[in-house]
Design a protein around this motif. Structure first.
Motif, PDB file in Angstrom:
ATOM      1  N   UNK B  72      21.046 -19.169 -38.983  1.00 30.25           N
ATOM      2  CA  UNK B  72      19.875 -20.330 -38.513  1.00 30.25           C
ATOM      3  C   UNK B  72      20.103 -21.582 -39.211  1.00 30.25           C
ATOM      4  N   UNK B  73      20.208 -21.460 -40.521  1.00 27.38           N
ATOM      5  CA  UNK B  73      20.331 -22.887 -41.316  1.00 27.38           C
ATOM      6  C   UNK B  73      21.621 -23.414 -41.267  1.00 27.38           C
ATOM      7  N   UNK B  74      22.655 -22.670 -40.906  1.00 26.96           N
ATOM      8  CA  UNK B  74      23.718 -23.322 -40.743  1.00 26.96           C
ATOM      9  C   UNK B  74      24.214 -23.987 -39.482  1.00 26.96           C
ATOM     10  N   UNK B  75      23.660 -23.178 -38.453  1.00 28.44           N
ATOM     11  CA  UNK B  75      23.402 -23.755 -36.826  1.00 28.44           C
ATOM     12  C   UNK B  75      22.878 -25.178 -37.050  1.00 28.44           C
ATOM     13  N   UNK B  76      21.560 -25.070 -37.570  1.00 25.08           N
ATOM     14  CA  UNK B  76      20.792 -26.323 -37.333  1.00 25.08           C
ATOM     15  C   UNK B  76      21.455 -27.472 -38.278  1.00 25.08           C
ATOM     16  N   UNK B  77      22.009 -27.065 -39.432  1.00 27.36           N
ATOM     17  CA  UNK B  77      22.767 -28.262 -40.292  1.00 27.36           C
ATOM     18  C   UNK B  77      24.015 -28.906 -39.581  1.00 27.36           C
ATOM     19  N   UNK B  78      24.615 -27.584 -39.097  1.00 27.62           N
ATOM     20  CA  UNK B  78      25.857 -28.417 -38.332  1.00 27.62           C
ATOM     21  C   UNK B  78      25.821 -28.935 -37.089  1.00 27.62           C
ATOM     22  N   UNK B  79      24.538 -28.686 -36.519  1.00 28.19           N
ATOM     23  CA  UNK B  79      24.249 -29.433 -35.100  1.00 28.19           C
ATOM     24  C   UNK B  79      23.979 -31.139 -35.820  1.00 28.19           C
ATOM     25  N   UNK B  80      23.178 -30.905 -36.864  1.00 32.25           N
ATOM     26  CA  UNK B  80      22.533 -32.203 -37.373  1.00 32.25           C
ATOM     27  C   UNK B  80      23.535 -33.007 -37.697  1.00 32.25           C
ATOM     28  N   UNK B  81      24.590 -32.514 -38.556  1.00 30.30           N
ATOM     29  CA  UNK B  81      25.743 -33.031 -39.007  1.00 30.30           C
ATOM     30  C   UNK B  81      26.822 -33.909 -37.820  1.00 30.30           C
ATOM     31  N   UNK B  82      26.852 -33.073 -36.584  1.00 28.50           N
ATOM     32  CA  UNK B  82      27.554 -33.558 -35.771  1.00 28.50           C
ATOM     33  C   UNK B  82      26.844 -34.396 -34.762  1.00 28.50           C
ATOM     34  N   UNK B  83      25.456 -34.591 -34.726  1.00 28.07           N
ATOM     35  CA  UNK B  83      24.538 -35.185 -33.762  1.00 28.07           C
ATOM     36  C   UNK B  83      23.944 -36.338 -34.450  1.00 28.07           C
ATOM     37  N   UNK B  84      23.678 -36.279 -35.606  1.00 26.54           N
ATOM     38  CA  UNK B  84      22.712 -37.281 -36.346  1.00 26.54           C
ATOM     39  C   UNK B  84      23.338 -38.072 -37.407  1.00 26.54           C
ATOM     40  N   UNK B  89      25.898 -38.533 -42.800  1.00 29.43           N
ATOM     41  CA  UNK B  89      26.473 -39.251 -43.958  1.00 29.43           C
ATOM     42  C   UNK B  89      25.904 -38.599 -45.316  1.00 29.43           C
ATOM     43  N   UNK B  90      24.726 -37.898 -45.237  1.00 29.72           N
ATOM     44  CA  UNK B  90      24.234 -37.368 -46.283  1.00 29.72           C
ATOM     45  C   UNK B  90      24.633 -35.921 -46.521  1.00 29.72           C
ATOM     46  N   UNK B  91      24.890 -35.224 -45.702  1.00 27.54           N
ATOM     47  CA  UNK B  91      25.195 -33.817 -45.843  1.00 27.54           C
ATOM     48  C   UNK B  91      27.000 -33.651 -45.920  1.00 27.54           C
ATOM     49  N   UNK B  92      27.589 -34.621 -45.382  1.00 28.03           N
ATOM     50  CA  UNK B  92      28.851 -34.395 -45.322  1.00 28.03           C
ATOM     51  C   UNK B  92      29.706 -34.293 -46.847  1.00 28.03           C
ATOM     52  N   UNK B  93      29.186 -35.281 -47.716  1.00 27.45           N
ATOM     53  CA  UNK B  93      29.718 -35.185 -49.062  1.00 27.45           C
ATOM     54  C   UNK B  93      29.630 -33.739 -49.874  1.00 27.45           C
ATOM     55  N   UNK B  94      28.431 -33.580 -49.986  1.00 22.49           N
ATOM     56  CA  UNK B  94      28.134 -32.242 -50.787  1.00 22.49           C
ATOM     57  C   UNK B  94      28.659 -31.151 -50.114  1.00 22.49           C
ATOM     58  N   UNK B 141      30.215 -28.516 -31.658  1.00 24.28           N
ATOM     59  CA  UNK B 141      29.214 -29.857 -30.990  1.00 24.28           C
ATOM     60  C   UNK B 141      30.254 -31.119 -30.983  1.00 24.28           C
ATOM     61  N   UNK B 142      30.951 -31.466 -31.918  1.00 22.08           N
ATOM     62  CA  UNK B 142      31.764 -32.798 -31.824  1.00 22.08           C
ATOM     63  C   UNK B 142      32.653 -32.495 -30.673  1.00 22.08           C
ATOM     64  N   UNK B 143      33.241 -31.593 -30.415  1.00 18.31           N
ATOM     65  CA  UNK B 143      34.447 -31.283 -29.666  1.00 18.31           C
ATOM     66  C   UNK B 143      34.069 -31.085 -28.097  1.00 18.31           C
ATOM     67  N   UNK B 144      32.560 -31.215 -27.637  1.00 19.69           N
ATOM     68  CA  UNK B 144      32.215 -31.109 -26.496  1.00 19.69           C
ATOM     69  C   UNK B 144      33.015 -32.242 -25.775  1.00 19.69           C
TER      70      UNK B 144
END
Lengths: 261, 255
Positions: B72-84, B89-94, B141-144
Protein backbone atom coordinates in the motif's frame (compact mmCIF):
# COMPACT_ATOMS: atom_id res chain seq x y z
CA UNK A 1 -23.48 24.71 -28.00
CA UNK A 2 -24.31 26.10 -31.36
CA UNK A 3 -21.49 27.71 -33.27
CA UNK A 4 -21.05 28.53 -36.93
CA UNK A 5 -17.34 28.63 -37.66
CA UNK A 6 -14.11 27.30 -36.29
CA UNK A 7 -11.45 29.95 -36.82
CA UNK A 8 -7.71 29.71 -36.72
CA UNK A 9 -6.22 33.17 -36.67
CA UNK A 10 -2.54 33.97 -37.10
CA UNK A 11 -1.53 30.73 -35.41
CA UNK A 12 2.19 30.40 -34.83
CA UNK A 13 3.95 27.75 -32.79
CA UNK A 14 7.52 27.54 -31.56
CA UNK A 15 9.10 24.60 -29.77
CA UNK A 16 12.21 24.65 -27.69
CA UNK A 17 14.58 22.12 -29.18
CA UNK A 18 16.64 19.69 -27.10
CA UNK A 19 19.76 21.78 -27.80
CA UNK A 20 18.06 24.87 -26.41
CA UNK A 21 17.36 26.46 -29.79
CA UNK A 22 13.92 27.42 -31.00
CA UNK A 23 12.12 25.42 -33.70
CA UNK A 24 9.63 27.60 -35.53
CA UNK A 25 7.03 25.07 -36.60
CA UNK A 26 4.00 27.11 -37.64
CA UNK A 27 3.75 30.69 -38.86
CA UNK A 28 0.62 32.76 -39.28
CA UNK A 29 -1.90 30.03 -40.06
CA UNK A 30 -5.34 31.46 -40.74
CA UNK A 31 -8.25 29.19 -41.65
CA UNK A 32 -12.02 29.17 -41.45
CA UNK A 33 -13.89 25.90 -41.07
CA UNK A 34 -17.64 26.10 -41.63
CA UNK A 35 -19.94 24.03 -39.48
CA UNK A 36 -20.87 20.77 -41.20
CA UNK A 37 -17.95 20.79 -43.61
CA UNK A 38 -15.34 18.10 -44.10
CA UNK A 39 -12.19 20.16 -43.88
CA UNK A 40 -8.92 18.47 -44.71
CA UNK A 41 -5.45 19.73 -44.01
CA UNK A 42 -2.96 18.21 -46.42
CA UNK A 43 0.75 18.63 -46.20
CA UNK A 44 4.14 16.96 -46.44
CA UNK A 45 5.38 14.98 -43.46
CA UNK A 46 6.70 17.04 -40.58
CA UNK A 47 5.03 20.28 -41.63
CA UNK A 48 3.17 20.73 -38.36
CA UNK A 49 -0.28 19.39 -39.28
CA UNK A 50 -0.61 17.48 -36.04
CA UNK A 51 0.58 20.46 -34.05
CA UNK A 52 -2.21 22.50 -35.60
CA UNK A 53 -4.72 19.79 -34.72
CA UNK A 54 -3.42 19.70 -31.15
CA UNK A 55 -3.97 23.43 -30.90
CA UNK A 56 -7.57 23.08 -32.09
CA UNK A 57 -8.05 20.19 -29.65
CA UNK A 58 -6.71 22.36 -26.85
CA UNK A 59 -3.86 19.98 -25.99
CA UNK A 60 -1.29 22.64 -26.79
CA UNK A 61 -1.43 26.39 -26.76
CA UNK A 62 -0.38 28.46 -29.75
CA UNK A 63 2.66 30.73 -29.40
CA UNK A 64 0.85 33.45 -31.33
CA UNK A 65 -2.77 33.70 -32.39
CA UNK A 66 -5.17 30.88 -31.62
CA UNK A 67 -8.24 28.85 -32.40
CA UNK A 68 -11.81 29.87 -31.60
CA UNK A 69 -15.31 28.57 -32.07
CA UNK A 70 -17.19 31.66 -33.27
CA UNK A 71 -15.71 34.14 -30.84
CA UNK A 72 -15.01 31.76 -27.99
CA UNK A 73 -11.29 30.98 -27.84
CA UNK A 74 -10.20 27.37 -27.39
CA UNK A 75 -8.68 27.23 -23.91
CA UNK A 76 -8.27 23.49 -23.44
CA UNK A 77 -9.73 20.13 -24.37
CA UNK A 78 -13.51 19.94 -24.38
CA UNK A 79 -16.29 17.52 -25.21
CA UNK A 80 -17.31 19.67 -28.18
CA UNK A 81 -14.12 18.57 -30.00
CA UNK A 82 -13.09 14.91 -30.01
CA UNK A 83 -9.84 13.67 -31.48
CA UNK A 84 -9.55 10.42 -33.43
CA UNK A 85 -5.93 9.29 -33.13
CA UNK A 86 -3.97 7.24 -35.61
CA UNK A 87 -2.36 5.13 -32.86
CA UNK A 88 -5.62 3.42 -31.99
CA UNK A 89 -4.09 0.74 -29.75
CA UNK A 90 -2.99 3.39 -27.31
CA UNK A 91 -6.02 5.59 -27.83
CA UNK A 92 -8.51 2.91 -26.80
CA UNK A 93 -8.78 1.59 -23.25
CA UNK A 94 -7.41 -1.95 -23.62
CA UNK A 95 -9.04 -3.17 -20.40
CA UNK A 96 -12.50 -2.25 -21.65
CA UNK A 97 -14.42 -4.16 -24.28
CA UNK A 98 -15.82 -2.37 -27.33
CA UNK A 99 -19.06 -1.44 -25.61
CA UNK A 100 -17.33 -0.13 -22.49
CA UNK A 101 -15.01 1.96 -24.62
CA UNK A 102 -17.94 3.51 -26.45
CA UNK A 103 -19.79 4.13 -23.19
CA UNK A 104 -16.86 5.99 -21.65
CA UNK A 105 -17.92 9.45 -22.83
CA UNK A 106 -21.58 9.03 -21.80
CA UNK A 107 -20.33 7.73 -18.45
CA UNK A 108 -18.20 10.84 -17.97
CA UNK A 109 -21.32 12.87 -18.80
CA UNK A 110 -22.98 10.96 -15.91
CA UNK A 111 -25.70 9.54 -18.12
CA UNK A 112 -27.74 6.66 -16.74
CA UNK A 113 -27.05 3.04 -17.67
CA UNK A 114 -30.08 2.88 -19.96
CA UNK A 115 -29.07 5.82 -22.07
CA UNK A 116 -25.44 4.74 -22.14
CA UNK A 117 -26.46 1.37 -23.50
CA UNK A 118 -28.72 2.96 -26.05
CA UNK A 119 -25.96 5.24 -27.30
CA UNK A 120 -23.44 2.42 -27.45
CA UNK A 121 -25.90 0.29 -29.41
CA UNK A 122 -26.60 3.12 -31.85
CA UNK A 123 -22.99 3.91 -32.62
CA UNK A 124 -21.65 0.37 -32.57
CA UNK A 125 -24.34 -0.40 -35.16
CA UNK A 126 -23.39 2.71 -37.15
CA UNK A 127 -19.80 1.49 -37.46
CA UNK A 128 -20.92 -2.09 -38.08
CA UNK A 129 -19.57 -3.61 -34.88
CA UNK A 130 -22.77 -4.38 -32.96
CA UNK A 131 -21.91 -8.10 -33.08
CA UNK A 132 -18.47 -7.46 -31.53
CA UNK A 133 -19.57 -5.32 -28.59
CA UNK A 134 -18.16 -7.77 -26.05
CA UNK A 135 -14.73 -8.06 -27.62
CA UNK A 136 -11.64 -6.41 -26.21
CA UNK A 137 -9.36 -4.29 -28.41
CA UNK A 138 -6.64 -6.96 -28.54
CA UNK A 139 -9.15 -9.29 -30.17
CA UNK A 140 -9.93 -6.83 -32.96
CA UNK A 141 -8.09 -5.87 -36.14
CA UNK A 142 -6.67 -2.39 -36.68
CA UNK A 143 -9.63 -1.41 -38.83
CA UNK A 144 -12.14 -2.63 -36.26
CA UNK A 145 -10.32 -0.80 -33.50
CA UNK A 146 -10.48 2.39 -35.54
CA UNK A 147 -14.24 1.88 -35.96
CA UNK A 148 -14.56 1.63 -32.21
CA UNK A 149 -12.63 4.82 -31.76
CA UNK A 150 -15.00 6.54 -34.18
CA UNK A 151 -18.05 5.10 -32.39
CA UNK A 152 -16.59 6.16 -29.04
CA UNK A 153 -16.17 9.71 -30.30
CA UNK A 154 -19.64 9.92 -31.84
CA UNK A 155 -21.33 8.47 -28.74
CA UNK A 156 -20.19 11.59 -26.94
CA UNK A 157 -21.95 13.77 -29.51
CA UNK A 158 -19.16 16.28 -30.19
CA UNK A 159 -19.55 19.16 -32.66
CA UNK A 160 -16.26 18.50 -34.39
CA UNK A 161 -14.22 15.38 -34.99
CA UNK A 162 -10.53 16.15 -35.17
CA UNK A 163 -8.93 13.32 -37.09
CA UNK A 164 -5.17 12.87 -37.10
CA UNK A 165 -4.38 10.60 -40.08
CA UNK A 166 -6.83 8.04 -38.70
CA UNK A 167 -6.50 5.48 -41.47
CA UNK A 168 -2.80 5.93 -42.33
CA UNK A 169 -1.66 2.85 -40.41
CA UNK A 170 -4.22 0.49 -41.98
CA UNK A 171 -3.71 -1.87 -44.89
CA UNK A 172 -4.85 -0.60 -48.29
CA UNK A 173 -8.07 -2.62 -48.52
CA UNK A 174 -9.25 -1.84 -45.00
CA UNK A 175 -8.35 1.79 -45.52
CA UNK A 176 -10.42 2.05 -48.69
CA UNK A 177 -13.47 0.54 -47.02
CA UNK A 178 -13.19 2.74 -43.99
CA UNK A 179 -12.79 5.88 -46.09
CA UNK A 180 -15.99 5.15 -48.01
CA UNK A 181 -17.87 4.21 -44.85
CA UNK A 182 -16.61 7.14 -42.92
CA UNK A 183 -17.77 9.56 -45.60
CA UNK A 184 -21.23 8.01 -45.26
CA UNK A 185 -21.10 8.39 -41.50
CA UNK A 186 -20.12 12.01 -41.92
CA UNK A 187 -23.05 12.75 -44.23
CA UNK A 188 -25.48 10.88 -41.95
CA UNK A 189 -24.38 12.52 -38.72
CA UNK A 190 -23.67 15.98 -40.12
CA UNK A 191 -20.62 16.40 -37.90
CA UNK A 192 -17.94 18.92 -38.77
CA UNK A 193 -14.70 17.13 -39.61
CA UNK A 194 -11.22 18.57 -39.29
CA UNK A 195 -9.09 15.96 -40.99
CA UNK A 196 -5.35 15.60 -41.34
CA UNK A 197 -3.62 13.54 -43.97
CA UNK A 198 -0.59 13.44 -46.24
CA UNK A 199 -2.52 11.28 -48.74
CA UNK A 200 -3.80 13.36 -51.70
CA UNK A 201 -6.14 10.61 -52.87
CA UNK A 202 -7.77 10.34 -49.45
CA UNK A 203 -8.13 14.11 -49.22
CA UNK A 204 -9.92 14.32 -52.56
CA UNK A 205 -12.11 11.32 -51.82
CA UNK A 206 -13.41 12.66 -48.53
CA UNK A 207 -13.29 16.42 -48.22
CA UNK A 208 -15.54 19.36 -48.99
CA UNK A 209 -12.63 21.71 -48.29
CA UNK A 210 -8.93 21.19 -48.66
CA UNK A 211 -6.09 23.29 -47.31
CA UNK A 212 -2.60 22.50 -48.62
CA UNK A 213 0.22 23.40 -46.27
CA UNK A 214 3.70 24.63 -47.06
CA UNK A 215 6.70 22.63 -45.88
CA UNK A 216 8.13 23.39 -42.45
CA UNK A 217 9.77 25.01 -40.63
CA UNK A 218 7.58 28.07 -40.46
CA UNK A 219 4.84 26.13 -42.21
CA UNK A 220 1.70 27.93 -43.29
CA UNK A 221 -1.24 27.56 -45.62
CA UNK A 222 -0.32 27.42 -49.31
CA UNK A 223 -3.75 27.22 -50.84
CA UNK A 224 -7.34 26.41 -49.88
CA UNK A 225 -9.79 24.67 -52.22
CA UNK A 226 -13.48 24.07 -52.07
CA UNK A 227 -13.99 20.64 -53.60
CA UNK A 228 -17.17 20.47 -55.69
CA UNK A 229 -16.24 17.18 -57.33
CA UNK A 230 -18.70 14.94 -59.16
CA UNK A 231 -20.31 12.29 -56.95
CA UNK A 232 -19.62 9.50 -56.41
CA UNK A 233 -16.04 10.58 -56.28
CA UNK A 234 -13.68 8.41 -58.21
CA UNK A 235 -10.12 8.80 -59.51
CA UNK A 236 -11.44 8.00 -62.98
CA UNK A 237 -13.62 11.13 -63.01
CA UNK A 238 -11.91 13.91 -65.04
CA UNK A 239 -12.43 16.59 -62.36
CA UNK A 240 -10.97 14.28 -59.72
CA UNK A 241 -7.93 13.53 -61.88
CA UNK A 242 -7.39 17.19 -62.72
CA UNK A 243 -7.61 18.19 -59.08
CA UNK A 244 -5.26 15.40 -58.13
CA UNK A 245 -2.50 16.61 -60.42
CA UNK A 246 -3.04 20.19 -59.34
CA UNK A 247 -2.63 19.32 -55.67
CA UNK A 248 0.24 16.99 -56.43
CA UNK A 249 2.09 19.82 -58.15
CA UNK A 250 1.67 21.99 -55.07
CA UNK A 251 2.96 19.26 -52.76
CA UNK A 252 5.90 18.53 -55.10
CA UNK A 253 6.84 22.20 -55.04
CA UNK A 254 6.94 22.09 -51.27
CA UNK A 255 8.98 18.90 -51.16
CA UNK A 256 11.46 20.45 -53.66
CA UNK A 257 11.67 23.59 -51.57
CA UNK A 258 12.33 21.55 -48.45
CA UNK A 259 15.10 19.59 -50.18
CA UNK A 260 16.71 22.73 -51.60
CA UNK A 261 17.14 24.10 -48.10
CA UNK B 1 0.99 -30.49 -19.66
CA UNK B 2 1.53 -33.06 -22.35
CA UNK B 3 3.28 -36.40 -21.79
CA UNK B 4 6.56 -35.13 -23.16
CA UNK B 5 6.63 -32.25 -20.67
CA UNK B 6 5.71 -34.54 -17.79
CA UNK B 7 8.48 -36.92 -18.76
CA UNK B 8 11.26 -34.33 -18.88
CA UNK B 9 10.15 -32.56 -15.75
CA UNK B 10 9.96 -35.79 -13.80
CA UNK B 11 13.39 -36.69 -15.09
CA UNK B 12 14.73 -33.31 -13.97
CA UNK B 13 13.52 -33.81 -10.39
CA UNK B 14 14.80 -37.39 -10.34
CA UNK B 15 18.20 -36.28 -11.62
CA UNK B 16 18.50 -33.57 -8.96
CA UNK B 17 17.59 -36.01 -6.17
CA UNK B 18 20.03 -38.62 -7.51
CA UNK B 19 22.86 -36.11 -7.65
CA UNK B 20 22.14 -35.08 -4.09
CA UNK B 21 21.93 -38.71 -2.98
CA UNK B 22 25.19 -39.61 -4.72
CA UNK B 23 27.13 -36.62 -3.43
CA UNK B 24 26.14 -37.23 0.19
CA UNK B 25 28.79 -39.53 1.59
CA UNK B 26 31.15 -39.12 -1.35
CA UNK B 27 31.66 -35.45 -2.11
CA UNK B 28 30.25 -34.26 1.23
CA UNK B 29 30.38 -35.52 4.79
CA UNK B 30 27.10 -37.46 5.21
CA UNK B 31 26.66 -36.08 8.72
CA UNK B 32 26.77 -32.49 7.49
CA UNK B 33 25.00 -33.10 4.17
CA UNK B 34 22.53 -35.95 4.77
CA UNK B 35 20.97 -37.98 1.96
CA UNK B 36 17.50 -37.00 0.70
CA UNK B 37 15.67 -39.96 2.23
CA UNK B 38 16.95 -39.03 5.68
CA UNK B 39 15.73 -35.49 5.17
CA UNK B 40 12.35 -36.81 4.00
CA UNK B 41 11.94 -38.86 7.17
CA UNK B 42 12.86 -35.87 9.30
CA UNK B 43 10.53 -33.59 7.40
CA UNK B 44 7.71 -36.02 7.96
CA UNK B 45 8.39 -36.13 11.72
CA UNK B 46 8.50 -32.33 11.94
CA UNK B 47 5.26 -32.10 10.03
CA UNK B 48 3.60 -34.70 12.22
CA UNK B 49 4.45 -32.94 15.48
CA UNK B 50 3.37 -29.54 14.12
CA UNK B 51 6.79 -27.90 14.28
CA UNK B 52 6.84 -27.20 10.54
CA UNK B 53 3.44 -25.57 10.63
CA UNK B 54 4.40 -23.45 13.63
CA UNK B 55 7.48 -21.99 11.97
CA UNK B 56 5.89 -21.67 8.55
CA UNK B 57 2.98 -19.75 10.00
CA UNK B 58 5.30 -17.50 12.02
CA UNK B 59 7.09 -16.44 8.82
CA UNK B 60 3.94 -16.24 6.79
CA UNK B 61 2.18 -14.06 9.35
CA UNK B 62 5.06 -11.60 9.32
CA UNK B 63 5.08 -11.51 5.55
CA UNK B 64 1.33 -10.95 5.32
CA UNK B 65 1.46 -7.93 7.64
CA UNK B 66 4.67 -6.43 6.24
CA UNK B 67 3.85 -7.12 2.62
CA UNK B 68 0.37 -5.64 2.86
CA UNK B 69 1.67 -2.45 4.50
CA UNK B 70 4.65 -2.24 2.14
CA UNK B 71 2.47 -2.71 -0.94
CA UNK B 72 0.00 0.00 0.00
CA UNK B 73 2.78 2.41 0.97
CA UNK B 74 4.72 1.53 -2.17
CA UNK B 75 1.81 2.11 -4.53
CA UNK B 76 0.91 5.43 -2.89
CA UNK B 77 4.54 6.59 -2.95
CA UNK B 78 5.02 5.44 -6.55
CA UNK B 79 1.93 7.30 -7.70
CA UNK B 80 3.04 10.42 -5.83
CA UNK B 81 6.53 10.29 -7.33
CA UNK B 82 5.14 9.95 -10.85
CA UNK B 83 2.32 12.47 -10.55
CA UNK B 84 3.38 15.14 -8.08
CA UNK B 85 6.36 17.27 -8.89
CA UNK B 86 7.29 18.08 -5.29
CA UNK B 87 7.00 14.42 -4.29
CA UNK B 88 9.33 13.49 -7.12
CA UNK B 89 11.89 16.12 -6.15
CA UNK B 90 11.77 15.17 -2.49
CA UNK B 91 11.52 11.38 -2.71
CA UNK B 92 13.57 10.52 -5.76
CA UNK B 93 17.04 11.17 -4.20
CA UNK B 94 16.52 9.11 -1.04
CA UNK B 95 14.81 6.33 -2.97
CA UNK B 96 17.59 6.16 -5.55
CA UNK B 97 20.09 5.97 -2.70
CA UNK B 98 18.28 3.51 -0.51
CA UNK B 99 17.44 1.08 -3.33
CA UNK B 100 21.11 0.06 -3.38
CA UNK B 101 21.03 -1.04 0.25
CA UNK B 102 20.01 -4.68 0.35
CA UNK B 103 17.34 -5.60 2.92
CA UNK B 104 19.74 -7.99 4.64
CA UNK B 105 22.08 -5.09 5.44
CA UNK B 106 19.24 -3.21 7.06
CA UNK B 107 18.50 -5.92 9.65
CA UNK B 108 20.96 -4.78 12.36
CA UNK B 109 19.55 -1.27 12.04
CA UNK B 110 16.02 -2.64 12.27
CA UNK B 111 16.91 -4.49 15.47
CA UNK B 112 18.53 -1.38 16.96
CA UNK B 113 15.59 0.78 16.08
CA UNK B 114 12.62 -1.54 16.61
CA UNK B 115 13.92 -4.20 18.99
CA UNK B 116 14.00 -7.97 18.82
CA UNK B 117 10.25 -8.49 18.57
CA UNK B 118 7.87 -8.39 15.62
CA UNK B 119 8.16 -4.69 14.67
CA UNK B 120 11.74 -5.10 13.45
CA UNK B 121 10.63 -8.00 11.19
CA UNK B 122 7.79 -5.90 9.83
CA UNK B 123 10.21 -3.10 9.14
CA UNK B 124 12.54 -5.36 7.17
CA UNK B 125 9.66 -6.80 5.13
CA UNK B 126 8.13 -3.39 4.45
CA UNK B 127 11.54 -2.19 3.36
CA UNK B 128 12.01 -5.22 1.08
CA UNK B 129 8.55 -4.77 -0.42
CA UNK B 130 8.36 -1.06 -0.86
CA UNK B 131 11.38 -0.56 -3.15
CA UNK B 132 10.27 -2.68 -6.13
CA UNK B 133 6.66 -1.55 -5.72
CA UNK B 134 7.56 2.15 -5.73
CA UNK B 135 9.75 1.98 -8.80
CA UNK B 136 7.39 -0.22 -10.80
CA UNK B 137 4.37 1.88 -9.88
CA UNK B 138 6.14 5.10 -10.81
CA UNK B 139 7.27 3.60 -14.12
CA UNK B 140 3.76 2.36 -14.86
CA UNK B 141 2.09 5.65 -14.06
CA UNK B 142 4.67 7.59 -16.07
CA UNK B 143 4.35 5.31 -19.07
CA UNK B 144 0.62 5.80 -19.54
CA UNK B 145 0.31 6.69 -23.24
CA UNK B 146 -0.22 10.42 -23.58
CA UNK B 147 -2.85 10.00 -26.28
CA UNK B 148 -4.90 7.75 -24.00
CA UNK B 149 -5.04 10.54 -21.44
CA UNK B 150 -5.84 13.02 -24.19
CA UNK B 151 -8.59 10.77 -25.57
CA UNK B 152 -10.14 10.66 -22.10
CA UNK B 153 -9.93 14.46 -21.83
CA UNK B 154 -11.82 14.81 -25.12
CA UNK B 155 -14.46 12.46 -23.75
CA UNK B 156 -15.05 14.67 -20.75
CA UNK B 157 -12.98 12.98 -18.05
CA UNK B 158 -11.88 15.27 -15.24
CA UNK B 159 -8.64 15.00 -13.28
CA UNK B 160 -9.89 12.31 -10.89
CA UNK B 161 -11.52 10.22 -13.63
CA UNK B 162 -8.34 10.41 -15.67
CA UNK B 163 -6.34 9.15 -12.75
CA UNK B 164 -8.71 6.45 -11.54
CA UNK B 165 -10.06 5.27 -14.89
CA UNK B 166 -7.13 5.79 -17.24
CA UNK B 167 -3.74 6.23 -15.53
CA UNK B 168 -4.15 3.63 -12.79
CA UNK B 169 -5.57 0.91 -15.09
CA UNK B 170 -2.78 1.61 -17.59
CA UNK B 171 -0.24 1.19 -14.80
CA UNK B 172 -1.67 -2.03 -13.29
CA UNK B 173 0.55 -4.41 -15.30
CA UNK B 174 3.63 -2.57 -14.00
CA UNK B 175 2.31 -2.37 -10.46
CA UNK B 176 1.44 -6.08 -10.42
CA UNK B 177 4.91 -6.97 -11.71
CA UNK B 178 6.35 -4.91 -8.87
CA UNK B 179 4.07 -6.62 -6.35
CA UNK B 180 5.10 -10.05 -7.58
CA UNK B 181 8.81 -9.27 -7.35
CA UNK B 182 8.19 -7.73 -3.93
CA UNK B 183 6.54 -10.91 -2.69
CA UNK B 184 9.78 -12.79 -3.35
CA UNK B 185 11.78 -10.01 -1.70
CA UNK B 186 9.50 -10.10 1.34
CA UNK B 187 10.33 -13.76 1.95
CA UNK B 188 14.04 -13.12 1.50
CA UNK B 189 13.77 -10.29 4.00
CA UNK B 190 11.87 -12.22 6.62
CA UNK B 191 14.11 -15.29 6.46
CA UNK B 192 17.24 -13.17 6.82
CA UNK B 193 15.70 -11.26 9.72
CA UNK B 194 14.70 -14.50 11.43
CA UNK B 195 18.19 -15.90 11.02
CA UNK B 196 19.64 -12.95 12.88
CA UNK B 197 17.12 -12.26 15.57
CA UNK B 198 14.02 -14.38 16.16
CA UNK B 199 12.67 -17.31 18.12
CA UNK B 200 10.35 -18.62 15.46
CA UNK B 201 10.03 -18.75 11.68
CA UNK B 202 11.71 -20.69 8.92
CA UNK B 203 14.84 -18.54 9.05
CA UNK B 204 15.17 -19.26 12.77
CA UNK B 205 14.62 -22.96 12.09
CA UNK B 206 17.48 -23.05 9.62
CA UNK B 207 19.89 -21.03 11.75
CA UNK B 208 19.11 -23.08 14.85
CA UNK B 209 19.72 -26.33 12.99
CA UNK B 210 23.15 -25.08 11.99
CA UNK B 211 24.02 -24.06 15.53
CA UNK B 212 22.76 -27.34 16.98
CA UNK B 213 24.17 -29.51 14.19
CA UNK B 214 20.82 -30.77 12.94
CA UNK B 215 21.43 -30.90 9.17
CA UNK B 216 18.19 -32.80 8.46
CA UNK B 217 16.30 -29.95 10.04
CA UNK B 218 18.28 -27.43 7.97
CA UNK B 219 17.32 -29.18 4.76
CA UNK B 220 13.73 -29.39 5.92
CA UNK B 221 13.75 -25.63 6.40
CA UNK B 222 15.18 -25.06 2.94
CA UNK B 223 12.58 -27.33 1.42
CA UNK B 224 9.88 -25.46 3.29
CA UNK B 225 11.16 -22.12 1.96
CA UNK B 226 11.02 -23.35 -1.60
CA UNK B 227 7.55 -24.73 -1.07
CA UNK B 228 6.13 -21.60 0.58
CA UNK B 229 7.62 -19.39 -2.14
CA UNK B 230 6.20 -21.55 -4.89
CA UNK B 231 2.73 -21.75 -3.34
CA UNK B 232 2.46 -18.02 -2.59
CA UNK B 233 3.68 -17.06 -6.06
CA UNK B 234 1.14 -19.42 -7.65
CA UNK B 235 -1.58 -18.08 -5.38
CA UNK B 236 -0.61 -14.54 -6.36
CA UNK B 237 -0.79 -15.36 -10.06
CA UNK B 238 -4.08 -17.18 -9.64
CA UNK B 239 -5.61 -14.22 -7.83
CA UNK B 240 -4.33 -11.75 -10.44
CA UNK B 241 -5.64 -13.99 -13.20
CA UNK B 242 -9.05 -13.91 -11.58
CA UNK B 243 -9.34 -10.32 -10.41
CA UNK B 244 -7.13 -8.29 -12.72
CA UNK B 245 -7.31 -10.19 -15.97
CA UNK B 246 -8.75 -7.34 -18.01
CA UNK B 247 -5.87 -5.05 -17.03
CA UNK B 248 -3.33 -7.60 -18.18
CA UNK B 249 -4.80 -7.73 -21.69
CA UNK B 250 -2.67 -4.78 -22.68
CA UNK B 251 0.59 -6.67 -22.23
CA UNK B 252 1.95 -10.08 -22.98
CA UNK B 253 0.66 -12.95 -20.88
CA UNK B 254 1.45 -12.67 -17.17
CA UNK B 255 3.27 -15.80 -16.14
Amino acid sequence: MSWRVLRLEGVGKDFTRADGGVAEVLRDVTLTVERGSFFTLLGPSGCGKSTLLNIVAGFEGATTGGASLDDKPVAGPGTDRTVIFQDVSNALFPWMNARENVEFGPKMARLGAGERKERADTYLRLVGLDADAGKFPFELSGGMKQRIQIARALANDPDILLMDEPFAALDAITKKHLQVEFRKIWSETGKTIFYITHDIFEALLLSTHLAVMTAGPKAGIKEVFQLDLAEPRSPSNPDFAAMYSRVETLIDEEVQRMRAR
Amino acid sequence: MNRRTVFWRTLSVAAALSLWWLSSGTLFNPILVPAPHKVAVHLWEMTADGEILFHAWASLRRVIVGYALGSVLGILTGVAVARIRIAEDMLEPPLQFVRNITPVAIIPLAVNAFGLEEPSKYFVIIYSTIIPVVFNTAAGVASTPQIRVRAAMCLGAGRWDIFARVVLPSAWPFILTGLRVALGFAFMGVVAAEMIAAESGVGYLIMQSRNMLLPEQMFSGLFLLGLIGLVTDRAFQFTIGRLMRRYMLQTAAFD
